[in-house]
Design an enzyme around this catalytic site. Structure first.
Site, PDB file in Angstrom:
ATOM      1  N   ARG A   3      33.351  37.702  44.629  1.00  0.00           N
ATOM      2  CA  ARG A   3      33.325  39.027  43.876  1.00  0.00           C
ATOM      3  C   ARG A   3      31.891  39.182  43.001  1.00  0.00           C
ATOM      4  O   ARG A   3      31.448  40.236  42.885  1.00  0.00           O
ATOM      5  CB  ARG A   3      34.570  39.363  43.025  1.00  0.00           C
ATOM      6  CG  ARG A   3      34.926  38.183  42.057  1.00  0.00           C
ATOM      7  CD  ARG A   3      36.301  38.176  41.536  1.00  0.00           C
ATOM      8  NE  ARG A   3      36.539  37.367  40.294  1.00  0.00           N
ATOM      9  CZ  ARG A   3      36.951  36.055  40.597  1.00  0.00           C
ATOM     10  NH1 ARG A   3      37.217  35.660  41.645  1.00  0.00           N
ATOM     11  NH2 ARG A   3      37.320  35.449  39.472  1.00  0.00           N
ATOM     12  N   ARG A  38      29.620  42.436  34.646  1.00  0.00           N
ATOM     13  CA  ARG A  38      30.940  41.879  35.105  1.00  0.00           C
ATOM     14  C   ARG A  38      30.870  42.324  36.659  1.00  0.00           C
ATOM     15  O   ARG A  38      30.281  43.522  36.939  1.00  0.00           O
ATOM     16  CB  ARG A  38      32.141  42.342  34.324  1.00  0.00           C
ATOM     17  CG  ARG A  38      33.429  41.923  35.180  1.00  0.00           C
ATOM     18  CD  ARG A  38      34.780  42.640  34.686  1.00  0.00           C
ATOM     19  NE  ARG A  38      35.833  41.961  35.351  1.00  0.00           N
ATOM     20  CZ  ARG A  38      37.139  42.464  35.070  1.00  0.00           C
ATOM     21  NH1 ARG A  38      37.166  43.701  34.540  1.00  0.00           N
ATOM     22  NH2 ARG A  38      37.932  41.983  35.929  1.00  0.00           N
ATOM     23  N   HIS A  39      31.356  41.776  37.662  1.00  0.00           N
ATOM     24  CA  HIS A  39      31.350  41.946  39.192  1.00  0.00           C
ATOM     25  C   HIS A  39      32.239  43.439  39.067  1.00  0.00           C
ATOM     26  O   HIS A  39      33.084  43.752  38.355  1.00  0.00           O
ATOM     27  CB  HIS A  39      32.109  41.211  39.885  1.00  0.00           C
ATOM     28  CG  HIS A  39      33.531  40.651  39.559  1.00  0.00           C
ATOM     29  ND1 HIS A  39      34.603  41.547  39.880  1.00  0.00           N
ATOM     30  CD2 HIS A  39      33.974  39.796  38.672  1.00  0.00           C
ATOM     31  CE1 HIS A  39      35.600  40.959  39.193  1.00  0.00           C
ATOM     32  NE2 HIS A  39      35.264  40.118  38.563  1.00  0.00           N
ATOM     33  N   GLY A  40      32.219  43.964  40.207  1.00  0.00           N
ATOM     34  CA  GLY A  40      32.773  45.392  40.613  1.00  0.00           C
ATOM     35  C   GLY A  40      34.118  44.951  40.825  1.00  0.00           C
ATOM     36  O   GLY A  40      34.553  43.943  41.006  1.00  0.00           O
ATOM     37  N   GLU A  41      35.060  46.033  41.191  1.00  0.00           N
ATOM     38  CA  GLU A  41      36.556  45.767  41.185  1.00  0.00           C
ATOM     39  C   GLU A  41      36.657  44.948  42.334  1.00  0.00           C
ATOM     40  O   GLU A  41      36.109  45.224  43.366  1.00  0.00           O
ATOM     41  CB  GLU A  41      37.179  47.161  41.346  1.00  0.00           C
ATOM     42  CG  GLU A  41      38.675  46.993  41.497  1.00  0.00           C
ATOM     43  CD  GLU A  41      39.345  48.257  42.015  1.00  0.00           C
ATOM     44  OE1 GLU A  41      39.990  49.011  41.276  1.00  0.00           O
ATOM     45  OE2 GLU A  41      39.334  48.599  43.250  1.00  0.00           O
ATOM     46  N   SER A  42      37.695  43.908  42.236  1.00  0.00           N
ATOM     47  CA  SER A  42      37.760  42.982  43.403  1.00  0.00           C
ATOM     48  C   SER A  42      39.430  43.263  43.948  1.00  0.00           C
ATOM     49  O   SER A  42      40.067  43.903  43.336  1.00  0.00           O
ATOM     50  CB  SER A  42      37.790  41.497  42.858  1.00  0.00           C
ATOM     51  OG  SER A  42      38.841  41.303  42.229  1.00  0.00           O
ATOM     52  N   ASN A  43      39.533  42.841  45.164  1.00  0.00           N
ATOM     53  CA  ASN A  43      40.958  43.193  45.821  1.00  0.00           C
ATOM     54  C   ASN A  43      42.022  42.343  44.751  1.00  0.00           C
ATOM     55  O   ASN A  43      43.022  43.008  44.849  1.00  0.00           O
ATOM     56  CB  ASN A  43      40.966  42.390  47.110  1.00  0.00           C
ATOM     57  CG  ASN A  43      40.022  43.204  48.069  1.00  0.00           C
ATOM     58  OD1 ASN A  43      40.227  44.189  48.384  1.00  0.00           O
ATOM     59  ND2 ASN A  43      39.096  42.047  48.564  1.00  0.00           N
ATOM     60  N   ILE A  44      41.880  41.237  44.337  1.00  0.00           N
ATOM     61  CA  ILE A  44      42.926  40.572  43.326  1.00  0.00           C
ATOM     62  C   ILE A  44      42.961  41.340  42.178  1.00  0.00           C
ATOM     63  O   ILE A  44      43.999  41.495  41.566  1.00  0.00           O
ATOM     64  CB  ILE A  44      42.298  38.987  43.142  1.00  0.00           C
ATOM     65  CG1 ILE A  44      43.785  38.303  42.809  1.00  0.00           C
ATOM     66  CG2 ILE A  44      41.525  38.870  42.215  1.00  0.00           C
ATOM     67  CD1 ILE A  44      43.493  36.794  42.862  1.00  0.00           C
ATOM     68  N   ASN A  45      41.783  42.114  41.631  1.00  0.00           N
ATOM     69  CA  ASN A  45      41.954  42.740  40.146  1.00  0.00           C
ATOM     70  C   ASN A  45      42.918  43.915  40.626  1.00  0.00           C
ATOM     71  O   ASN A  45      43.753  44.373  39.468  1.00  0.00           O
ATOM     72  CB  ASN A  45      40.801  43.515  39.951  1.00  0.00           C
ATOM     73  CG  ASN A  45      39.620  42.776  39.601  1.00  0.00           C
ATOM     74  OD1 ASN A  45      38.450  42.664  39.336  1.00  0.00           O
ATOM     75  ND2 ASN A  45      40.147  41.638  38.618  1.00  0.00           N
ATOM     76  N   GLU A  69      34.043  32.425  36.619  1.00  0.00           N
ATOM     77  CA  GLU A  69      35.174  32.853  35.474  1.00  0.00           C
ATOM     78  C   GLU A  69      35.731  31.590  35.019  1.00  0.00           C
ATOM     79  O   GLU A  69      35.767  30.678  35.206  1.00  0.00           O
ATOM     80  CB  GLU A  69      36.196  33.637  36.305  1.00  0.00           C
ATOM     81  CG  GLU A  69      37.279  34.182  35.483  1.00  0.00           C
ATOM     82  CD  GLU A  69      37.044  35.110  34.527  1.00  0.00           C
ATOM     83  OE1 GLU A  69      37.896  35.972  34.021  1.00  0.00           O
ATOM     84  OE2 GLU A  69      36.273  34.536  33.704  1.00  0.00           O
TER      85      GLU A  69
HETATM   86  O1  LIG Z   1      41.792  37.613  36.321  1.00  0.00           O
HETATM   87  C1  LIG Z   1      41.075  37.121  35.610  1.00  0.00           C
HETATM   88  O2  LIG Z   1      40.690  35.715  35.595  1.00  0.00           O
HETATM   89  C2  LIG Z   1      40.390  37.729  34.428  1.00  0.00           C
HETATM   90  O3  LIG Z   1      41.150  38.544  33.766  1.00  0.00           O
HETATM   91  C3  LIG Z   1      39.249  38.673  35.223  1.00  0.00           C
HETATM   92  O4  LIG Z   1      38.413  37.875  35.941  1.00  0.00           O
HETATM   93  P1  LIG Z   1      37.471  38.576  36.765  1.00  0.00           P
HETATM   94  O5  LIG Z   1      36.333  39.038  35.627  1.00  0.00           O
HETATM   95  O6  LIG Z   1      36.791  37.664  37.718  1.00  0.00           O
HETATM   96  O7  LIG Z   1      38.134  39.886  37.392  1.00  0.00           O
END
Ligand SMILES: O=C(O)[C@H](O)COP(=O)(O)O
Length: 199
Positions: free
Chosen positions: A59, A8-15, A83
């Protein structure tokens, strides 16, 4: 078919905003997300693989590029690793759609149809299709839902069975599709016995 290291990608700004990303591409990696990607790349140093295939979303691609630079392997993108399509939940607050008794969890199947979200089995089919296109040993950089879905498929689990799975940023889920086995799930440290399969 073959052996696949799903990351899975690293932490993103939207996460970090508690907002659902879905197939939105507005968000790249945070500094922490880049550090997570570098740490995972270090776990993988020395492996011999046939390629790195990444979701085209920023991301994921940024994560794949960091790993590719450490392993000195070019990155290809493939839409089938993108995703989940979240329908009306895209870019909305997570807790608008999750069970209020279980905040910050997964959107469950019953809500999927109501919001026009991608079907669970369709998501599995597209990831499997990508695996069928890349036979050998690969890193697949993808996202929370596709990784949870494909791992559940190889574990023989339903979507509900997998509700407790939380695929962490930059974690590794290794699948041997020839043996129909999930070798690790959401690992941040790669077991040396698993790493040996990629020498
Ligand atoms: O926000 C989403 O769509 C998923 O819960 C997480 O998506 P991601 O792995 O692309 O952050």
């Amino acid at each position: 078919m073959g052996k696949y290291i799903f990351i899975r990608h690293g932490e993103s700004n939207i996460n970090v905003l508690g907002v659902l990303s879905g197939d939105s591409d507005v968000s790249g990696l945070t500094e922490k997300g880049m550090a997570q990607a570098r740490r995972t790349a270090e776990q993988l140093s020395g492996i011999k693989i046939d390629g790195i295939i990444s979701s085209p979303l920023k991301r994921a691609f940024e994560t794949a590029k960091i790993i590719g630079e450490v392993l000195n392997i070019d990155v290809k993108t493939d839409e089938r690793l993108i995703e989940v399509n979240l329908g009306r939940a895209k870019e909305k607050k997570i807790n608008e759609f999750t069970n209020p008794l279980y905040p910050n969890s997964h959107i469950t199947g019953s809500i999927r149809n109501l919001i026009g979200m991608e079907d669970w089995d369709d998501m599995i089919s597209r990831v499997k299709s990508a695996m069928d296109s890349f036979n050998g040993k690969y890193i697949f950089v993808s996202h929370s839902d596709p990784i949870r879905a494909i791992a559940s498929y190889y574990l023989g689990w339903t979507e509900d069975d997998s509700f407790g799975i939380d695929i962490k940023n930059a974690s590794m889920t290794v699948i041997d599709s020839d043996k129909n086995k999930v070798l690790c799930l959401g690992a941040i440290n790669l077991d040396p016995e698993i790493k040996k399969l990629f020498y």
